[in-house]
Design a protein around this motif. Sequence first.
Motif, mmCIF file in Angstrom:
data_model
loop_
_atom_site.group_PDB
_atom_site.id
_atom_site.type_symbol
_atom_site.label_atom_id
_atom_site.label_comp_id
_atom_site.label_asym_id
_atom_site.label_seq_id
_atom_site.Cartn_x
_atom_site.Cartn_y
_atom_site.Cartn_z
ATOM 1 N N PHE A 181 -7.195 -10.062 45.041
ATOM 2 C CA PHE A 181 -7.336 -11.365 45.689
ATOM 3 C C PHE A 181 -6.991 -12.528 44.765
ATOM 4 C CE2 PHE A 181 -10.018 -8.464 48.129
ATOM 5 C CZ PHE A 181 -9.593 -8.738 49.422
ATOM 6 N N GLY A 182 -6.679 -12.228 43.508
ATOM 7 C CA GLY A 182 -6.181 -13.274 42.618
ATOM 8 C C GLY A 182 -4.824 -13.796 43.043
ATOM 9 N N TYR A 223 -10.827 -16.977 37.074
ATOM 10 C CA TYR A 223 -10.064 -16.573 35.888
ATOM 11 C C TYR A 223 -8.575 -16.865 36.085
ATOM 12 C CZ TYR A 223 -7.512 -13.397 32.791
ATOM 13 O OH TYR A 223 -6.629 -12.871 31.894
ATOM 14 N N CYS A 224 -8.058 -16.570 37.278
ATOM 15 C CA CYS A 224 -6.639 -16.799 37.566
ATOM 16 C C CYS A 224 -6.290 -18.283 37.566
ATOM 17 C CB CYS A 224 -6.257 -16.174 38.913
ATOM 18 S SG CYS A 224 -6.264 -14.374 38.898
ATOM 19 N N ILE A 225 -7.217 -19.111 38.037
ATOM 20 C CA ILE A 225 -6.988 -20.558 38.008
ATOM 21 C C ILE A 225 -6.830 -21.029 36.564
ATOM 22 C CG2 ILE A 225 -8.072 -22.802 38.450
ATOM 23 C CD1 ILE A 225 -9.312 -21.501 40.982
ATOM 24 N N LEU A 226 -7.668 -20.510 35.682
ATOM 25 C CA LEU A 226 -7.554 -20.864 34.267
ATOM 26 C C LEU A 226 -6.281 -20.276 33.669
ATOM 27 C CD1 LEU A 226 -11.253 -20.259 33.177
ATOM 28 C CD2 LEU A 226 -10.143 -22.460 33.603
ATOM 29 N N LYS A 227 -6.011 -19.019 33.979
ATOM 30 C CA LYS A 227 -4.863 -18.318 33.393
ATOM 31 C C LYS A 227 -3.544 -18.973 33.784
ATOM 32 C CE LYS A 227 -2.540 -13.816 33.323
ATOM 33 N NZ LYS A 227 -2.594 -12.393 33.776
ATOM 34 N N TYR A 228 -3.347 -19.176 35.078
ATOM 35 C CA TYR A 228 -2.054 -19.692 35.551
ATOM 36 C C TYR A 228 -2.013 -21.223 35.616
ATOM 37 C CZ TYR A 228 -1.578 -14.826 36.905
ATOM 38 O OH TYR A 228 -1.533 -13.446 36.884
ATOM 39 N N GLY A 229 -3.196 -21.848 35.661
ATOM 40 C CA GLY A 229 -3.226 -23.301 35.784
ATOM 41 C C GLY A 229 -3.273 -24.044 34.473
ATOM 42 N N ILE A 230 -3.893 -23.431 33.468
ATOM 43 C CA ILE A 230 -4.070 -24.119 32.186
ATOM 44 C C ILE A 230 -3.339 -23.428 31.047
ATOM 45 C CG2 ILE A 230 -5.774 -24.806 30.439
ATOM 46 C CD1 ILE A 230 -7.771 -25.218 32.696
ATOM 47 N N PHE A 231 -3.503 -22.108 30.959
ATOM 48 C CA PHE A 231 -2.965 -21.393 29.797
ATOM 49 C C PHE A 231 -1.529 -20.925 29.971
ATOM 50 C CE2 PHE A 231 -7.624 -20.612 29.647
ATOM 51 C CZ PHE A 231 -7.882 -21.408 28.535
ATOM 52 N N SER A 232 -0.954 -21.127 31.160
ATOM 53 C CA SER A 232 0.428 -20.696 31.372
ATOM 54 C C SER A 232 1.372 -21.867 31.593
ATOM 55 C CB SER A 232 0.495 -19.756 32.606
ATOM 56 O OG SER A 232 -0.226 -18.580 32.348
ATOM 57 N N LYS A 233 0.958 -23.045 31.239
ATOM 58 C CA LYS A 233 1.812 -24.225 31.416
ATOM 59 C C LYS A 233 2.998 -24.152 30.460
ATOM 60 C CE LYS A 233 -1.327 -27.626 33.382
ATOM 61 N NZ LYS A 233 -1.908 -28.968 33.234
ATOM 62 N N GLY A 239 -15.536 -9.766 47.664
ATOM 63 C CA GLY A 239 -16.887 -9.933 47.139
ATOM 64 C C GLY A 239 -16.931 -10.927 45.988
ATOM 65 N N TRP A 240 -18.097 -11.040 45.363
ATOM 66 C CA TRP A 240 -18.280 -12.055 44.324
ATOM 67 C C TRP A 240 -17.387 -11.784 43.112
ATOM 68 C CZ3 TRP A 240 -19.887 -10.741 39.436
ATOM 69 C CH2 TRP A 240 -20.499 -9.499 39.271
ATOM 70 N N ARG A 241 -17.097 -10.517 42.837
ATOM 71 C CA ARG A 241 -16.207 -10.212 41.703
ATOM 72 C C ARG A 241 -14.819 -10.799 41.915
ATOM 73 N NH1 ARG A 241 -19.370 -5.704 42.379
ATOM 74 N NH2 ARG A 241 -20.526 -4.972 40.524
ATOM 75 N N ASP A 242 -14.384 -10.819 43.181
ATOM 76 C CA ASP A 242 -13.078 -11.408 43.476
ATOM 77 C C ASP A 242 -13.099 -12.920 43.259
ATOM 78 O OD1 ASP A 242 -11.656 -8.981 44.431
ATOM 79 O OD2 ASP A 242 -13.199 -9.010 45.974
ATOM 80 N N GLY A 243 -14.254 -13.543 43.504
ATOM 81 C CA GLY A 243 -14.388 -14.968 43.220
ATOM 82 C C GLY A 243 -14.287 -15.261 41.738
ATOM 83 N N VAL A 244 -14.911 -14.392 40.933
ATOM 84 C CA VAL A 244 -14.826 -14.549 39.472
ATOM 85 C C VAL A 244 -13.384 -14.375 39.011
ATOM 86 C CG1 VAL A 244 -15.542 -13.562 37.261
ATOM 87 C CG2 VAL A 244 -17.210 -13.816 39.114
ATOM 88 N N ARG A 245 -12.701 -13.383 39.577
ATOM 89 C CA ARG A 245 -11.295 -13.159 39.220
ATOM 90 C C ARG A 245 -10.438 -14.348 39.625
ATOM 91 N NH1 ARG A 245 -8.058 -10.252 35.722
ATOM 92 N NH2 ARG A 245 -5.923 -10.519 36.445
#
Length: 240
Positions: free
Chosen positions: A184-185, A230-240, A221-227
Amino acid sequence: MKINKLSIIIPAYNEAKTIFMILNKIKAVELLDNIKKEIIIVDDCSTDDTQLTIAAYHSEHADLDIRYFKHEVNKGKGAALHTGIQQATGEYLIIQDADLEYDPAEYNDMLKPVCNGFADVVYGSRFMGSNPHRILFFWHTIGNRWLTFACNMVSNLNLTDMETCYKLFDTKVIQAVSLQEQRFGFEPEVTIKISRIPKIRIYEVGISYYGRTYDEGKKIGWRDGVRALYCILKYGIFSK
């Protein structure tokens, strides 16, 4: 804009109980401007009778353009979408879950901004408009809103529902995007990467939502929310 064919991508995992019903709903829809429908079903290694149900349905409805693909190993919804997206041949494609939470009768609402020449991408929002919405989980709603807010911060969009299933894309545009998330990421990854395409025109329309409970087959489920965070940080901040 003239669209000849819409590809409808359906990821399916153990949806034998509902897949024929969603196919009936898709069959019943008459698209704007006589647009043809291409239905691409990606079975993510179901362990129930999903494959047999689809085969039986297709044999009874040979007039429908149904293409079936099966993963030999369960990989996740995102992986199924990757397969379906790459197989699409319509000028535009839309994502459709195999359950009954989203109504194909609203395809035309999604298509209007494209057909009128305004949009390249259209999201269907469960949080705007006056269409019916089943009342279910408080914390899911809060989680969706916070994830959308966080995604908007890094993408500079003002979406109301980043996590929605209903996403309509220019096929050539989305096929050129390198997607990695297997589960779901997919939702935050594709949103952030699409937002960075120069001059991309993204619209949002209100849709209905007939959500289901976990007893009825809901899988996220909640694990997908955590993922997703993580994806927002990964692709939004650290992949610029």
